[in-house]
Design a protein around this motif. Sequence first.
Motif, short mmCIF file in Angstrom:
data_model
loop_
_atom_site.label_atom_id
_atom_site.label_comp_id
_atom_site.label_asym_id
_atom_site.label_seq_id
_atom_site.Cartn_x
_atom_site.Cartn_y
_atom_site.Cartn_z
N PRO A 1 0.83 -1.21 0.00
CA PRO A 1 0.00 0.00 0.00
C PRO A 1 0.86 1.26 0.00
O PRO A 1 1.91 1.31 0.65
CB PRO A 1 -0.78 -0.12 1.31
N LEU A 2 0.45 2.26 -0.74
CA LEU A 2 1.09 3.57 -0.73
C LEU A 2 0.34 4.44 0.25
O LEU A 2 -0.75 4.95 -0.05
CB LEU A 2 1.10 4.17 -2.13
N GLY A 3 0.90 4.62 1.46
CA GLY A 3 0.18 5.31 2.52
C GLY A 3 -0.10 6.76 2.24
O GLY A 3 -1.07 7.32 2.75
N GLU B 1 -2.48 12.07 -0.07
CA GLU B 1 -1.70 13.30 0.06
C GLU B 1 -1.11 13.70 -1.29
O GLU B 1 -1.11 14.87 -1.67
CB GLU B 1 -0.60 13.09 1.09
N MET B 2 -0.59 12.72 -2.03
CA MET B 2 -0.06 13.00 -3.36
C MET B 2 -1.15 13.53 -4.28
O MET B 2 -0.93 14.49 -5.04
CB MET B 2 0.57 11.75 -3.97
N ASP B 3 -2.32 12.92 -4.23
CA ASP B 3 -3.42 13.35 -5.09
C ASP B 3 -3.86 14.77 -4.77
O ASP B 3 -4.13 15.57 -5.68
CB ASP B 3 -4.59 12.39 -4.97
N VAL C 1 3.85 13.99 -8.22
CA VAL C 1 4.16 12.96 -9.23
C VAL C 1 5.49 12.29 -8.89
O VAL C 1 6.29 12.81 -8.10
CB VAL C 1 4.26 13.57 -10.65
N PHE C 2 5.72 11.13 -9.51
CA PHE C 2 7.00 10.43 -9.39
C PHE C 2 7.86 10.73 -10.62
O PHE C 2 7.37 10.81 -11.74
CB PHE C 2 6.77 8.92 -9.30
N TRP C 3 9.17 10.86 -10.37
CA TRP C 3 10.11 11.09 -11.47
C TRP C 3 11.25 10.07 -11.36
O TRP C 3 11.65 9.68 -10.27
CB TRP C 3 10.65 12.52 -11.45
N PRO C 4 11.78 9.61 -12.51
CA PRO C 4 12.74 8.51 -12.50
C PRO C 4 14.20 8.95 -12.42
O PRO C 4 14.57 10.06 -12.85
CB PRO C 4 12.48 7.81 -13.84
#
Length: 318
Positions: free
Chosen positions: A268-270, A274-276, A281-284
Motif C-alpha cells: 500500500p502507498l500510505g 496526500e499526493m493526489d 508525481v513520481f520522477w525517474p
Amino acid sequence: MEQMQQMTWPRRDLLKTPFLGAAMAAATGAPGQAQTLGRPAASDDPTRGRTLAFNENFKRLDTALWDAGPKATASAQGFYGRSAFARLSGEAGFNPYRIVADPLATDGTALQIGARYIGRTLDIPNYYGNATADYQWVSGNLQTASRDGSIRAGWRNGYFEARMRFPAHPLTWPAFWLLNKNSILNPATSIEVDIVEHKGFEQRLYGTYLHEWGDPGQVHQGSGVTPGVDLTSGYFRYGFLIDGERCAPLFERRRVLDLETGRPIGWPLGRAAEMDRSGDVFWPLLTLALRTDVPFPAPLQEKDRETSMRVDYVRVYT
C-alpha cells in the motif's frame, strides 16, 4: 579512519540487508526455492489497458529531458555512497555518460553509465569523498528533475519499466528508482520507490523497496528477488506498477512474490491521498553508485578500476 567516521551519509546509504536475508537464503538453499516470481499470465501484463506515455530509447542523450549529477534535493549535497555523480560534462577527466551501439539493445543503441576509480584528490563541489582514497570514484546519475523543484517528466500513476544490464563488480550499486516531486523542496518527508537495486557481487539477487520517509506515517517495505538468472549476463526488464494506493514490483513483467506468503506482492502507498491532493508525481532516476557497506578491495584489481551498466530503454505506461 577518523575522517570516514566523521562523515554522515544520506539515508539512501542505510543498509538494506535485513530485507534481503530471506532471498539470499532462497538463492543458496534447496532446489525449487531460487525463484520469487509469479507464473506468467497474459491477464497480469502490467501494460494491458495502458498507453505508452514515455519511451526513452536512448538514440541520443536528451539534455533537455535528463539532468545529471547529484540527486535533486534542496536538503543535502545529493551524493551518496562511494562515488561522485558527474555532471553532464564529466568530472576529473571522466565522462560516465555515453550512447553506445549495442546489437542486444531493442533499437541498436543503449545508454552506458560508467564508473571509474580516479585514485587521486578530487575537486568536485560538495563531494565528501574528495580527499578519501577509496571514495575517489566518479560515476553517473541521470534524472528527470532539478534541484529547483522542476520536473521534466513525471507521473502519478503508471507502470514504470527499464531494460537494463548490470556489471559484475565488488562495489557497484546500480539502480532504477523513483522519487516524488514534493520531496525536492520539502524533504522532511519523501517517497522513494526502488524498482531495482543491485549489488555487483550478487549476480542472482536484487532488491526492490518502497520507502515513505519521515513522520508522520513513515513506512518501509522491501523484498529480495531471486529470478533464477545471472543478472549480469544480459538485459532484463525491471518494473513497478503504481495504481492509486496499490504498488507492485515486477521482473520481466512477472509479479514478484512475497517471500513469506508466496503471493504476489502488493504494497500500500500510505501517502497516496496526500499526493493526489497536492498534484504530486513520481520522477525517474538511473544511477550507478558504489557501495560503502563492503570493504574496499585490497588490492583493487585492474579490471575493476572501471566498469559500466547499460540501459536499453525507459518506458512508462499510463
